[in-house]
Scaffold this motif. Structure first.
Motif, PDB file in Angstrom:
ATOM      1  N   ILE A 116       8.546   0.338  -5.520  1.00 53.80           N
ATOM      2  CA  ILE A 116       8.150   1.268  -6.584  1.00 53.80           C
ATOM      3  C   ILE A 116       6.757   1.831  -6.283  1.00 53.80           C
ATOM      4  O   ILE A 116       6.498   3.033  -6.393  1.00 53.80           O
ATOM      5  N   ARG A 117       5.865   0.931  -5.845  1.00 54.63           N
ATOM      6  CA  ARG A 117       4.513   1.394  -5.542  1.00 54.63           C
ATOM      7  C   ARG A 117       4.518   2.354  -4.350  1.00 54.63           C
ATOM      8  O   ARG A 117       3.780   3.348  -4.335  1.00 54.63           O
ATOM      9  N   ALA A 118       5.362   2.059  -3.355  1.00 50.37           N
ATOM     10  CA  ALA A 118       5.424   2.936  -2.184  1.00 50.37           C
ATOM     11  C   ALA A 118       5.880   4.340  -2.586  1.00 50.37           C
ATOM     12  O   ALA A 118       5.398   5.340  -2.048  1.00 50.37           O
ATOM     13  N   VAL A 119       6.816   4.417  -3.538  1.00 44.18           N
ATOM     14  CA  VAL A 119       7.274   5.741  -4.011  1.00 44.18           C
ATOM     15  C   VAL A 119       6.132   6.460  -4.723  1.00 44.18           C
ATOM     16  O   VAL A 119       5.850   7.634  -4.468  1.00 44.18           O
ATOM     17  N   LEU A 120       5.421   5.714  -5.598  1.00 45.79           N
ATOM     18  CA  LEU A 120       4.315   6.333  -6.341  1.00 45.79           C
ATOM     19  C   LEU A 120       3.232   6.825  -5.381  1.00 45.79           C
ATOM     20  O   LEU A 120       2.608   7.854  -5.607  1.00 45.79           O
ATOM     21  N   ALA A 121       3.015   6.073  -4.289  1.00 44.78           N
ATOM     22  CA  ALA A 121       1.948   6.413  -3.355  1.00 44.78           C
ATOM     23  C   ALA A 121       2.405   7.423  -2.312  1.00 44.78           C
ATOM     24  O   ALA A 121       1.608   7.881  -1.504  1.00 44.78           O
ATOM     25  N   GLY A 122       3.712   7.713  -2.270  1.00 44.63           N
ATOM     26  CA  GLY A 122       4.233   8.604  -1.238  1.00 44.63           C
ATOM     27  C   GLY A 122       4.141   7.988   0.139  1.00 44.63           C
ATOM     28  O   GLY A 122       3.944   8.673   1.139  1.00 44.63           O
ATOM     29  N   ASP A 123       4.285   6.690   0.211  1.00 40.97           N
ATOM     30  CA  ASP A 123       4.120   5.951   1.470  1.00 40.97           C
ATOM     31  C   ASP A 123       5.488   5.785   2.131  1.00 40.97           C
ATOM     32  O   ASP A 123       6.154   4.766   1.987  1.00 40.97           O
ATOM     33  N   THR A 124       5.904   6.812   2.879  1.00 38.64           N
ATOM     34  CA  THR A 124       7.237   6.806   3.495  1.00 38.64           C
ATOM     35  C   THR A 124       7.395   5.632   4.464  1.00 38.64           C
ATOM     36  O   THR A 124       8.454   5.001   4.527  1.00 38.64           O
ATOM     37  N   ALA A 125       6.329   5.336   5.211  1.00 41.18           N
ATOM     38  CA  ALA A 125       6.424   4.299   6.240  1.00 41.18           C
ATOM     39  C   ALA A 125       6.810   2.955   5.632  1.00 41.18           C
ATOM     40  O   ALA A 125       7.750   2.295   6.076  1.00 41.18           O
ATOM     41  N   THR A 126       6.055   2.534   4.586  1.00 38.89           N
ATOM     42  CA  THR A 126       6.350   1.249   3.945  1.00 38.89           C
ATOM     43  C   THR A 126       7.747   1.268   3.328  1.00 38.89           C
ATOM     44  O   THR A 126       8.521   0.318   3.443  1.00 38.89           O
ATOM     45  N   LEU A 127       8.057   2.378   2.679  1.00 43.40           N
ATOM     46  CA  LEU A 127       9.338   2.489   1.980  1.00 43.40           C
ATOM     47  C   LEU A 127      10.507   2.297   2.943  1.00 43.40           C
ATOM     48  O   LEU A 127      11.408   1.503   2.689  1.00 43.40           O
ATOM     49  N   THR A 128      10.457   2.987   4.075  1.00 43.70           N
ATOM     50  CA  THR A 128      11.594   2.914   5.004  1.00 43.70           C
ATOM     51  C   THR A 128      11.569   1.624   5.814  1.00 43.70           C
ATOM     52  O   THR A 128      12.577   1.226   6.375  1.00 43.70           O
ATOM     53  N   ARG A 129      10.407   0.945   5.839  1.00 48.98           N
ATOM     54  CA  ARG A 129      10.352  -0.352   6.531  1.00 48.98           C
ATOM     55  C   ARG A 129      11.056  -1.423   5.698  1.00 48.98           C
ATOM     56  O   ARG A 129      11.683  -2.327   6.237  1.00 48.98           O
ATOM     57  N   LEU A 130      10.938  -1.311   4.375  1.00 45.50           N
ATOM     58  CA  LEU A 130      11.458  -2.362   3.503  1.00 45.50           C
ATOM     59  C   LEU A 130      12.836  -2.065   2.919  1.00 45.50           C
ATOM     60  O   LEU A 130      13.549  -2.965   2.511  1.00 45.50           O
ATOM     61  N   TYR A 131      13.195  -0.775   2.825  1.00 48.29           N
ATOM     62  CA  TYR A 131      14.441  -0.414   2.136  1.00 48.29           C
ATOM     63  C   TYR A 131      15.209   0.621   2.937  1.00 48.29           C
ATOM     64  O   TYR A 131      14.632   1.389   3.704  1.00 48.29           O
ATOM     65  N   SER A 132      16.523   0.625   2.721  1.00 47.11           N
ATOM     66  CA  SER A 132      17.252   1.812   3.135  1.00 47.11           C
ATOM     67  C   SER A 132      17.208   2.760   1.939  1.00 47.11           C
ATOM     68  O   SER A 132      17.406   2.354   0.788  1.00 47.11           O
ATOM     69  N   VAL A 133      16.882   4.025   2.196  1.00 44.35           N
ATOM     70  CA  VAL A 133      16.527   4.958   1.127  1.00 44.35           C
ATOM     71  C   VAL A 133      17.556   6.076   1.053  1.00 44.35           C
ATOM     72  O   VAL A 133      17.922   6.673   2.071  1.00 44.35           O
ATOM     73  N   GLY A 134      18.048   6.329  -0.150  1.00 42.86           N
ATOM     74  CA  GLY A 134      18.965   7.448  -0.332  1.00 42.86           C
ATOM     75  C   GLY A 134      18.434   8.377  -1.422  1.00 42.86           C
ATOM     76  O   GLY A 134      18.098   7.920  -2.511  1.00 42.86           O
ATOM     77  N   LEU A 135      18.344   9.685  -1.110  1.00 38.79           N
ATOM     78  CA  LEU A 135      17.821  10.638  -2.093  1.00 38.79           C
ATOM     79  C   LEU A 135      18.945  11.561  -2.544  1.00 38.79           C
ATOM     80  O   LEU A 135      19.713  12.058  -1.723  1.00 38.79           O
ATOM     81  N   ARG A 136      19.034  11.742  -3.873  1.00 37.43           N
ATOM     82  CA  ARG A 136      20.042  12.660  -4.403  1.00 37.43           C
ATOM     83  C   ARG A 136      19.355  13.575  -5.408  1.00 37.43           C
ATOM     84  O   ARG A 136      18.278  13.277  -5.894  1.00 37.43           O
ATOM     85  N   GLY A 137      20.067  14.676  -5.716  1.00 45.26           N
ATOM     86  CA  GLY A 137      19.554  15.562  -6.761  1.00 45.26           C
ATOM     87  C   GLY A 137      18.675  16.657  -6.202  1.00 45.26           C
ATOM     88  O   GLY A 137      18.684  16.958  -5.007  1.00 45.26           O
ATOM     89  N   THR A 138      17.923  17.273  -7.107  1.00 46.96           N
ATOM     90  CA  THR A 138      17.070  18.402  -6.754  1.00 46.96           C
ATOM     91  C   THR A 138      15.637  18.053  -7.091  1.00 46.96           C
ATOM     92  O   THR A 138      15.367  17.011  -7.690  1.00 46.96           O
TER      93      THR A 138
END
Lengths: 195, 776
Positions: A116-138
């Motif tokens: 959650i913090r990585a999303v708030l911070a816009g920290d793509t590196a941490t986010l993709t290191r820890l999770y598989s990420v799926g984005l939907r919508g507009t």
């Protein structure tokens, strides 16, 4: 004419990068990275496979870029959860004790909040290191689904879905493997460095 | 001739009997057996902690030389492999697996282990309040973790047990899922070996296993080639000490033996005489072991090692006999002539060593008896067995040349005396200057561990949060079950001390394994399935739990109610180690040694424990008491030994002047040696005191021979030569010991080499009669 076409093909992406990226994870994360401060009130509905009726909770969220996040639950029990750099502090709750530990002491708990913090911070590196990420919508209504990569974390959290609009978070749903679901509605006030 | 054969026969018979006793003797090596035989329970606790307590099984491991993430991968790989090896019963590196065996045991047996299991706990109202608490927990952020345990443990027994069993303190830093040093530059592991620290063969094998595993894992891990493994712990120290002792003893003793053999061959020019020369000391050792074994019931390893060292004087007897035999004389004639001097010399040593018999340190008393019996035997063999075996035409050809420097000193002794007096006065002044501070406080620390290894040990212990155990609650019981019952009764007392801040933490054997009576009482407190079901149904009224959620709870309680009671055999190895180091056999009974941490007010804790029937033991204090006892005894033994020697000399020489002529140079030699040893802040150790006794024992013979010598007489040159040769052998052998890295060997070697040489010099300067007696 051919030279013009070549120039457009070569330079258009560069110019677009500087101006407007086609909307996607990178664009969203860049947008989020501009948020320096956010406060929000939340209401949450927790369903548990152990319980017949959901439990409600409400409280306040505070975020200060890029490392500090605090969740204060005001009801049904007063509880404070702070993630600051790699330190977690939990206080209040039924035990009444304050516990301090590092994210690596309790990777399961860390897995709940570092995404959650990585999303708030816009920290793509941490986010993709820890999770598989799926984005939907507009851009106006997006949904980011995070599935933990770490096996230990997956034992207590199946997925986290963060919903938002532009650079604001509007909801966080956490699904446990046992079927328990925590639905959190968030009403956010933000300060970005653009302002 | 007939008496010679009788002596030979009796000697062989004595050796045969003693050899049989030696072969069936019990040999012990634990430091505890060296301690005072009147040791209190507290002192025995101290000894037990020094050898073989849970702390002696610890190995502390540090991996460093790569980024934290790489170190973490190595730590995980190493821990995984070590956990599959039965030599390592507990492998902690901070990961989830570290505490799994203990957690599984507690979870499975929570209803027998939890002190909160009482009949009231499972009534409907009490269950209702537990369930309400659970509902609160489910609303918190811990809910995802608790939703697994609440259906089986709604009364949270697991929390009660974990609170008691979890290690105190925060533990080390944690990064990338494993324990690290504060800045992540090293990954840390804490291992418990199945073998105790004093089982050096097992420890050495375990260390090799650890090294080999580490090398294999490092080779397989990318970017780990520069990573180094550091290990410390009592076992590591023990193994290294043994290796150093083995190296030093092998090297130094072979050099010393070679040197002495060459010297004696040069002097005697006869291999046969060389062999005859060791008969007294060998005979002495064989009878001495038998005597110690008969009197004490066992022989301590230290007694064996140093007893033979203390008997070094016996070697001199044959040197005097062989070297003082004139070209045309016989050994029979020589022994008749020198026997009065030799006998008085031996008697002096025996009287000196007999002061040690009175020591409360079992090891000292054993050493005293060993030396006395050994010397008496050696003197007897020299007197009655050896002379007939010496060839009639034997003459020690090489003796005179060796004595030449000494003859020069003797010629110039008048002018050398003032120098010696000034040196002695300086020595006395130096000793008076640091009176009281010259004793080594580390009585039990005899290991040759370099400072760098010590500091690694201190650093890793600090980083892993392992604190030296100083305070204990100790009590005795007639049976293990009674001990566990008493331990259970002490639990609320210690919990009270913890609540009031007098202690920070405690450990008790009954926490890990309650007594059978307690376990039965807890089983009796659990309701049967039907009653529990009805209580639970009543308790659930009005709460939003789904029906059937708590069936694991009903099942587990029923299992626990009818389960066989837990015994030590059920404990996982890590807990068994902790349990067995707290509940130990003591003679026919049992003793509980419960560690206390963070004692803020020892006086109050002692008083509270006393009321509860337990002793409060402060190891720091006990070490101090032991040190004080030792210092006091050392001084007393030295004083009484010296007085006794003086009395023997007076009786033997029938003249105060002659007795002082022999005794004062010895006193001067010991004083100067003590001053030399304590220059530059050096401390006197337990083994230096033994060295002083050895100086007096050996040096008294020199001074006696000097005192009886008649300058210019036909025997004069041979007498001087024999003393110089005896001293050369002693200084050579002990001087080489002084090169050892082992403090014990170094101390005794340096002391004796310096002291006996000074005895020779002082004896030559002050014990010799004046030259005017040249013409009798």
């Amino acid at each position: 004419m051919r030279r013009l076409l070549l120039a457009v093909l070569l330079f258009a992406p560069v110019c677009a990068g500087a101006q407007t990226i086609p909307w996607g994870l990178d664009a969203l994360m860049q947008q989020m990275a501009h948020v320096k401060k956010a406060t929000a009130s939340f209401t949450a509905q927790k369903t548990s496979p152990l319980l017949t009726t959901p439990l409600s909770a409400r409280g306040v969220l505070v975020y200060r870029a890029p490392y500090y996040m605090r969740k204060t639950t005001l009801s049904p029990v007063h509880e404070v959860f702070i993630l600051d750099h790699d330190r977690i502090t939990m206080s209040g709750g039924p035990g009444g004790q304050t516990q301090r530990f590092s994210t690596s002491d309790a990777p399961q708990i860390a897995g709940l909040v570092t995404g959650i913090r990585a999303v708030l911070a816009g920290d793509t590196a941490t986010l993709t290191r820890l999770y598989s990420v799926g984005l939907r919508g507009t851009e106006g209504t997006w949904q980011l689904r995070l599935v933990p990569l770490d096996a230990r974390t997956r034992k207590i959290v199946k997925s986290i879905t963060i919903a938002g609009s532009d650079d604001r978070v509007t909801g966080i749903d956490t699904l446990a493997p046992s079927g328990g679901l925590t639905r959190m509605h968030v009403t956010e006030t933000i300060t970005t460095d653009a302002h | 001739m007939r008496t010679d054969r009788l002596a030979l026969g009796l000697w062989l018979l004595l050796l045969a009997v003693c050899a049989v006793i030696d072969a069936s003797s019990v040999y012990r090596t634990k430091m505890g057996d060296f301690l005072p035989h009147s040791a209190s329970l507290a002192q025995r606790v101290l000894a037990r902690q020094v050898n073989g307590g849970a702390a002696s099984h610890i190995l502390l491991v540090s991996l460093h030389g790569a980024p934290t993430a790489t170190l973490a991968t190595l730590s995980e790989g190493l821990a995984k492999r070590l956990r599959q090896n039965p030599a390592f019963i507990d492998v902690l590196n901070g990961d989830a697996q570290s505490l799994a065996p203990i957690q599984n045991f507690i979870w499975k047996n929570r209803y027998l282990l939890s002190p909160t299991v009482t009949s009231g706990r499972f009534s409907a109202p009490s269950l209702h309040s537990s369930l309400t608490g659970d509902l609160g927990l489910l609303a918190t952020d811990l809910a995802p973790m608790l939703s697994h345990s609440i259906p089986a443990d709604p009364t949270q027994e697991i929390m009660s047990v974990m609170d008691l069993l979890k290690p105190a303190g925060r533990g080390p830093e944690q990064m990338d899922g494993v324990w690290t040093s504060p800045h992540g530059t090293a990954a840390l592991l804490l291992l418990h070996t199945a073998a105790p620290g004093f089982d050096l063969n097992a420890q050495q094998r375990d260390l090799q296993t650890l090294d080999a595993m580490f090398s294999r894992i490092r080779a397989k891990t990318r970017g780990a080639q520069m990573v180094r493994l550091e290990v410390t712990g009592p076992g590591v120290f023990g193994v290294r000490t043994r290796a150093v002792i083995k190296d030093d003893v092998t090297l130094l003793s072979s050099v010393a033996i070679t040197a002495i053999v060459l010297l004696l061959l040069y002097v005697y020019r006869s291999p046969r005489m060389l062999l005859l020369g060791i008969l007294p000391i060998v005979s002495g050792a064989i009878t001495a072991i038998a005597a110690v074994s008969l009197v004490f019931g066992f022989v301590h390893g230290i007694t064996l090692g140093f007893g033979i060292t203390l008997m070094g004087e016996a070697m001199d007897y044959t040197i005097y006999l062989f070297t003082q035999t004139a070209r045309d004389g016989s050994a029979q004639g020589t022994i008749r002539r020198i026997w009065p001097t030799l006998r008085l010399g031996a008697l002096t040593s025996v009287v000196g060593f007999s002061a040690m018999l009175a020591s409360s340190f079992t090891g000292f008393a054993q050493l005293g008896l060993f030396s006395i019996v050994g010397l008496v035997t050696a003197a007897g063999v020299t007197r009655f067995v050896l002379p007939p075996l010496v060839p009639v035409q034997f003459f020690a050809e090489g003796a005179e040349r060796i004595a030449r420097p000494m003859e020069w000193l003797i010629r110039n002794r008048r002018s050398a005396r003032p120098v010696a007096v000034v040196v002695l006065l300086g020595a006395i002044a130096a000793l008076l200057n640091h009176q009281g501070t010259m004793w080594d406080q580390n009585l039990l620390d005899l290991s040759p561990i370099p400072a760098s290894a010590q500091s690694l040990d201190t650093r890793l212990r600090h980083e892993l949060g392992i604190h030296g155990q100083r305070y204990f609650a100790v009590f005795q019981a007639v049976s293990a079950q009674q001990a566990l019952d008493k331990s259970g009764n002490l639990a609320p007392v210690l919990a009270g001390l913890k609540t009031s801040g007098l202690i920070a933490a405690y450990d008790l054997p009954s926490t890990i394994l309650p007594s059978s009576a307690t376990q039965r009482a807890r089983q009796a407190a659990l309701p049967n399935a039907a009653i529990l079901k009805s209580h639970l149904d009543q308790a659930l009224a009005g709460l939003p739990f789904r029906s059937g959620v708590f069936s694991p709870f009903l099942k587990d309680v029923e299992l626990a109610r009818t389960a066989p009671l837990l015994t030590p055999a059920n404990l996982p190895p890590a807990l068994a180690l902790r349990f067995n180091s707290m509940l130990v056999r003591n003679g026919s009974g049992w003793v509980v040694i419960a560690p206390l941490r963070g004692v803020s007010d020892p006086t109050v804790v002692k008083q509270r424990l006393g009321t509860a029937g337990a002793d409060f033991v402060d190891l720091g204090h006990q070490t101090g008491v032991l040190m004080a006892t030792f210092q006091h005894e050392a001084v007393m033994l030295a004083t009484f030994g010296s007085l006794a020697i003086l009395v023997v000399l007076l009786a033997g020489l029938r003249s105060l002047r002659r007795a002082l002529t022999v005794a004062l140079p010895l006193a001067a030699a010991v004083t100067i040696t003590a001053a030399l040893l304590t220059t530059n802040g050096g401390k006197l150790s337990i083994f230096m005191v033994m060295g002083f006794m050895l100086i007096v024992a050996t040096g008294s013979n020199y001074c006696l021979f000097f005192e009886r010598a008649i300058p210019g007489s036909p025997f004069w040159d041979r007498a001087i030569a024999s003393i110089v040769l005896a001293n050369l052998c002693t200084v050579g052998a002990y001087g080489l010991l002084a090169l050892s890295r082992i403090p014990v060997l170094h101390d005794i070697g340096l002391t004796v080499a310096a002291g006996t040489f000074l005895s020779l010099v002082c004896g030559a300067l002050f014990s010799l009669p004046p030259d005017r007696m040249r013409t009798p």
